[in-house]
Design a protein around this motif. Structure first.
Motif, PDB file in Angstrom:
ATOM      1  N   UNK A 143       7.743  71.190  13.062  1.00  0.00           N
ATOM      2  CA  UNK A 143       7.103  71.426  14.326  1.00  0.00           C
ATOM      3  C   UNK A 143       5.916  70.209  14.226  1.00  0.00           C
ATOM      4  N   UNK A 144       5.732  69.249  15.534  1.00  0.00           N
ATOM      5  CA  UNK A 144       4.859  68.345  15.424  1.00  0.00           C
ATOM      6  C   UNK A 144       3.221  68.775  15.251  1.00  0.00           C
ATOM      7  N   UNK A 145       3.105  69.955  15.791  1.00  0.00           N
ATOM      8  CA  UNK A 145       1.533  70.469  15.730  1.00  0.00           C
ATOM      9  C   UNK A 145       1.176  70.831  14.495  1.00  0.00           C
ATOM     10  N   UNK A 146       2.218  71.032  13.655  1.00  0.00           N
ATOM     11  CA  UNK A 146       2.011  71.439  12.255  1.00  0.00           C
ATOM     12  C   UNK A 146       1.827  70.481  11.222  1.00  0.00           C
ATOM     13  N   UNK A 147       1.888  69.146  11.860  1.00  0.00           N
ATOM     14  CA  UNK A 147       1.689  67.821  10.786  1.00  0.00           C
ATOM     15  C   UNK A 147       1.116  66.702  11.402  1.00  0.00           C
ATOM     16  N   UNK A 148       0.279  66.305  10.853  1.00  0.00           N
ATOM     17  CA  UNK A 148      -0.419  64.950  11.125  1.00  0.00           C
ATOM     18  C   UNK A 148       0.235  63.633  10.978  1.00  0.00           C
ATOM     19  N   UNK A 149       1.503  63.698  10.367  1.00  0.00           N
ATOM     20  CA  UNK A 149       2.216  62.508   9.995  1.00  0.00           C
ATOM     21  C   UNK A 149       2.724  61.863  11.320  1.00  0.00           C
ATOM     22  N   UNK A 150       2.918  60.679  11.227  1.00  0.00           N
ATOM     23  CA  UNK A 150       3.367  59.828  12.346  1.00  0.00           C
ATOM     24  C   UNK A 150       4.963  59.767  12.248  1.00  0.00           C
ATOM     25  N   UNK A 151       5.546  59.483  13.376  1.00  0.00           N
ATOM     26  CA  UNK A 151       7.175  59.218  13.221  1.00  0.00           C
ATOM     27  C   UNK A 151       7.593  58.263  12.252  1.00  0.00           C
ATOM     28  N   UNK A 152       6.975  57.058  12.252  1.00  0.00           N
ATOM     29  CA  UNK A 152       7.464  56.157  11.245  1.00  0.00           C
ATOM     30  C   UNK A 152       7.100  56.586   9.676  1.00  0.00           C
ATOM     31  N   UNK A 153       6.201  57.222   9.430  1.00  0.00           N
ATOM     32  CA  UNK A 153       5.888  57.457   8.101  1.00  0.00           C
ATOM     33  C   UNK A 153       6.921  58.700   7.657  1.00  0.00           C
ATOM     34  N   UNK A 154       7.189  59.873   8.693  1.00  0.00           N
ATOM     35  CA  UNK A 154       8.026  60.678   8.308  1.00  0.00           C
ATOM     36  C   UNK A 154       9.446  59.982   8.004  1.00  0.00           C
ATOM     37  N   UNK A 155       9.894  59.224   8.990  1.00  0.00           N
ATOM     38  CA  UNK A 155      11.190  58.550   8.863  1.00  0.00           C
ATOM     39  C   UNK A 155      11.295  58.040   7.300  1.00  0.00           C
ATOM     40  N   UNK A 190       9.330  69.270   1.107  1.00  0.00           N
ATOM     41  CA  UNK A 190       8.282  70.425   0.915  1.00  0.00           C
ATOM     42  C   UNK A 190       7.189  69.884  -0.168  1.00  0.00           C
ATOM     43  N   UNK A 191       7.756  68.945  -1.123  1.00  0.00           N
ATOM     44  CA  UNK A 191       6.989  68.505  -1.979  1.00  0.00           C
ATOM     45  C   UNK A 191       5.794  67.309  -1.604  1.00  0.00           C
ATOM     46  N   UNK A 192       6.143  67.034  -0.342  1.00  0.00           N
ATOM     47  CA  UNK A 192       5.018  66.089   0.348  1.00  0.00           C
ATOM     48  C   UNK A 192       4.184  66.918   1.300  1.00  0.00           C
ATOM     49  N   UNK A 193       4.426  68.229   1.229  1.00  0.00           N
ATOM     50  CA  UNK A 193       3.593  69.118   1.872  1.00  0.00           C
ATOM     51  C   UNK A 193       4.241  69.650   3.463  1.00  0.00           C
ATOM     52  N   UNK A 194       5.332  69.285   3.726  1.00  0.00           N
ATOM     53  CA  UNK A 194       5.893  69.668   5.143  1.00  0.00           C
ATOM     54  C   UNK A 194       6.503  71.203   4.908  1.00  0.00           C
TER      55      UNK A 194
END
Length: 250
Positions: A143-155, A190-194
């Protein structure tokens, strides 16, 4: 995976409507029971059990329910014997449908599934008649509301974790893996906090069958009827319906 979102919207619609949490937990417990019965009660040593437990937790099933299902499977429970089957057929308008069941009475379940198809302008087919239209994939939703990461970083994280693909929507990130890589990708993220709104290995259609409103309404009635059957664990289909029609029928 283009176009799968319509399928997922229908699935989420049903999930939002279904307030019978006891029935959902019963199905999840049955899936855990079967996995533990066949491969042992340790999720670390039994990948099918680990997937079933993850699915149960993502549906907020209490830990005590999960533990009870595992203990029943690994203990002495006389008189209970579940079998897993997948029925294949066509819904209204030729929509491909797969129905995964877990039952202690094959004849009863087969009759009930056939009745649901026949009543809703569908027909049950032979094994293999539609399964070639589906691919089995690992599926993770953030859910995008639960993470502050941007798209490129998550990719970058998704690629490094070993996933096949990521799609970005207005409200969520959808991540796809091979079934074999699902557990490792999930653990790495999950280890990255997601955390995940959805995490499962499921079936996605490779082609879609569009229907107008009347056909969509009949197809949703077929889904509802199958969902009301206690033996039905999962339903996969390739319906393509306009969001406006789905909204009207919600």
């Amino acid at each position: 995976m283009a176009g799968h979102s319509k399928w997922n919207n229908i699935k989420r619609r049903k999930g939002a409507q279904d307030a019978k949490r006891g029935k959902i937990f019963m199905r999840l417990a049955r899936e855990i029971f079967m996995a533990a019965k066949e491969g042992g009660g340790d999720p670390d040593m039994n990948s099918n059990l680990r997937l079933a437990v993850d699915k149960a937790k993502s549906n907020n099933m209490p830990n005590e329910n999960i533990d009870r299902a595992i203990k029943k499977a690994t203990g002495d429970l006389d008189g209970v014997h579940y079998e897993e089957f997948t029925y294949e057929g066509y819904g209204p308008g030729g929509v491909a449908v797969m129905v995964k069941v877990l039952t202690d009475n094959k004849n009863r379940t087969a009759a009930d599934v056939r009745h649901a198809f026949n009543k809703n302008d569908g027909n049950l087919g032979e094994n293999g008649c539609v399964s070639f239209m589906f691919d089995r994939k690992g599926y993770l939703v953030i859910d995008r509301e639960t993470t502050n990461i941007d798209e490129e970083e998550l990719m970058l994280e998704v690629i490094e974790a070993g996933a096949e693909e990521m799609e970005t929507g207005e409200e969520q990130f959808e991540i796809f893996t091979t079934p074999e890589a699902f557990t490792a990708v999930k653990a790495a993220l999950e280890a990255s906090g997601h955390t995940f709104e959805t995490s499962e290995v499921t079936m996605f259609p490779t082609t879609y069958t569009p229907l107008e409103q009347e056909g969509v309404e009949k197809m949703l009635k077929l889904i509802d009827m199958l969902e009301d059957n206690d033996d039905v664990q999962d339903i996969y289909h390739n319906l393509d319906a306009d969001d406006e029609i789905l909204e009207q029928l919600s």
